[in-house]
Design an enzyme around this catalytic site. Structure first.
Site, PDB file in Angstrom:
ATOM      1  N   VAL A  31      33.718  39.446 -20.334  1.00 47.67           N
ATOM      2  CA  VAL A  31      34.971  38.437 -20.275  1.00 47.67           C
ATOM      3  C   VAL A  31      34.794  37.735 -19.007  1.00 47.67           C
ATOM      4  CG1 VAL A  31      37.445  38.461 -20.310  1.00 47.67           C
ATOM      5  CG2 VAL A  31      36.253  40.000 -21.692  1.00 47.67           C
ATOM      6  N   CYS A  32      35.192  36.379 -19.062  1.00 47.70           N
ATOM      7  CA  CYS A  32      35.449  35.621 -18.079  1.00 47.70           C
ATOM      8  C   CYS A  32      36.707  34.842 -18.243  1.00 47.70           C
ATOM      9  CB  CYS A  32      34.256  34.686 -17.563  1.00 47.70           C
ATOM     10  SG  CYS A  32      33.679  33.348 -18.501  1.00 47.70           S
ATOM     11  N   ALA A  33      36.768  33.644 -17.453  1.00 45.23           N
ATOM     12  CA  ALA A  33      37.946  33.062 -17.584  1.00 45.23           C
ATOM     13  C   ALA A  33      37.883  31.843 -18.710  1.00 45.23           C
ATOM     14  CB  ALA A  33      38.045  31.836 -16.355  1.00 45.23           C
TER      15      ALA A  33
END
Length: 377
Positions: free
Chosen positions: A71-73
């Site tokens: 997961v990232c932004a």
């Protein structure tokens, strides 16, 4: 290539209490402020810039026998890290969260609360990425939505699937942590938008006042939405009893906590109202009412299928915010145990008043982050 996982797929796993392992590659300060949570969610953080020269720093921290969701932004950096873990370390169970935390913040997961006595049903829409809860009442071809989120197309699709017409859009109070979609959806479907008048003294638009003693009827005449004036979180906060069995408490009472009285800078002024609502007004109601709040703060509040709820009588036995007999101690608790203000809360309030009208992308940025509407000891 890593597979993509949609926010809908992840949400269903969380509400079904499945085991999930997440590698969050955002900056540590962003991770510490806000992350994906759930009853059986294990999440670790390793900023992606620590992995640009190779994934060795993280390999030993990852399970070899579990699916790993990165997961990232926005979903780009996480895809790159997932690919590196596959290519450099031989992982074969990588998933990338499509759209990242930005998409996660906007996902709404509908959960059925229960049936209504003369037909129809009540649903709770759980915004897992922000802890917001909204409610969809359907009866005899009509629908009402309480505390509508900004992502109105989800409610429209839900109504279309059930062949019901949205007629009533109701806010329990003027929100400060998220942008209401109630007024926009009311305009789009030709419905009525309701707001407590004491919270509407500065709004720039027409609305229908929601007041105690003036019930709202949805579909069958027996399915009534009964307003209960319950100030404390805001001066206009109003709760609703639906079908004599469901109690929508807005941001006044939660499953694990109580509402904070300071989001309009009025903590000292509104403490007495909050205490009177919780310790007197709610006490007069049936203990069998099922409390359905507008927010939750902890993953453990997600019950069967993701439903956030509790009987009113049970909360008077276990919720610590309802156990403070001394008025001075109560005042101290709700003015000294406050979390940080929600992100951009002043601009969110102005948006909900109609004073400003930010572009959609700016509205998304304003809402990013956790809800912070509760008092915790």
């Amino acid at each position: 290539m890593p597979k993509e996982m949609t926010t809908s797929e992840l949400a269903k796993r969380i509400v079904n209490h499945e085991e999930i392992f997440i590698l969050d590659v955002r900056n540590t300060d962003e991770f510490d402020d806000w992350k994906i949570e759930g009853g059986k969610v294990e999440v670790i953080n390793e900023p992606y810039f620590n992995l640009l020269d190779g994934v060795d720093p993280i390999v030993d921290k990852l399970p070899k026998d579990k699916e790993i969701i990165v997961v990232c932004a926005k979903g780009g950096s996480s895809r790159m890290i997932a690919e590196m873990l596959e290519e450099e370390a031989g992982f074969t169970n990588m998933m990338n969260l499509e759209g990242g935390m930005k998409a996660w913040s906007e996902h709404l997961e509908p959960v059925k609360v229960g049936d209504l006595k003369d037909g129809g049903a009540l649903y709770e829409f759980v915004r897992l990425g922000k802890g917001c809860l909204s409610y969809f009442v359907e009866s005899n071809g009509d629908a009402a939505i309480i505390d509508t989120n900004r992502m109105i197309s989800i409610y429209e699709s839900f109504a279309a699937e059930r062949d019901v017409q949205i007629k009533h859009l109701i806010d329990t109070h003027l929100h400060a942590d998220h942008i209401s979609g109630g007024r926009e959806l009311a305009e789009k479907v030709g419905g009525t938008y309701y707001l407590p008048p004491k919270d509407a003294t500065e709004v720039t638009f027409d609305y229908t006042p929601v007041e105690e003693g003036r019930d709202i009827t949805v579909g069958n005449t027996t399915v009534k939405v009964q307003p209960i004036y319950s100030p404390g979180h805001t001066i206009g906060s109003t709760s609703f009893i639906i079908d004599d069995q469901y109690f929508l408490t807005g941001d006044i009472l939660f499953v694990e906590s109580i509402g904070r009285p300071d989001l309009a800078g009025k903590a000292e002024d509104w403490v007495a109202d909050l205490r009177n609502t919780l310790y007197n007004k709610y006490k007069e109601l049936s203990e069998d009412l099922l409390v359905l709040p507008a927010h939750y703060s902890f993953a453990k509040e997600l019950g069967e299928g993701g439903l956030v709820s509790a009987r009113l009588g049970h909360l008077y036995k276990v919720n610590s915010g309802l156990q403070v007999d001394d008025e001075g101690e109560f005042r101290k608790m709700v003015t000294e145990n406050l979390p940080p203000q929600p992100n951009a809360y002043e601009d969110i309030r102005k948006t909900n008043m109609g004073k400003i009208n930010p572009e959609n992308e700016e509205q998304r940025e304003m809402e990013i982050g956790p809800n912070r509407c509760a008092v915790h000891e």
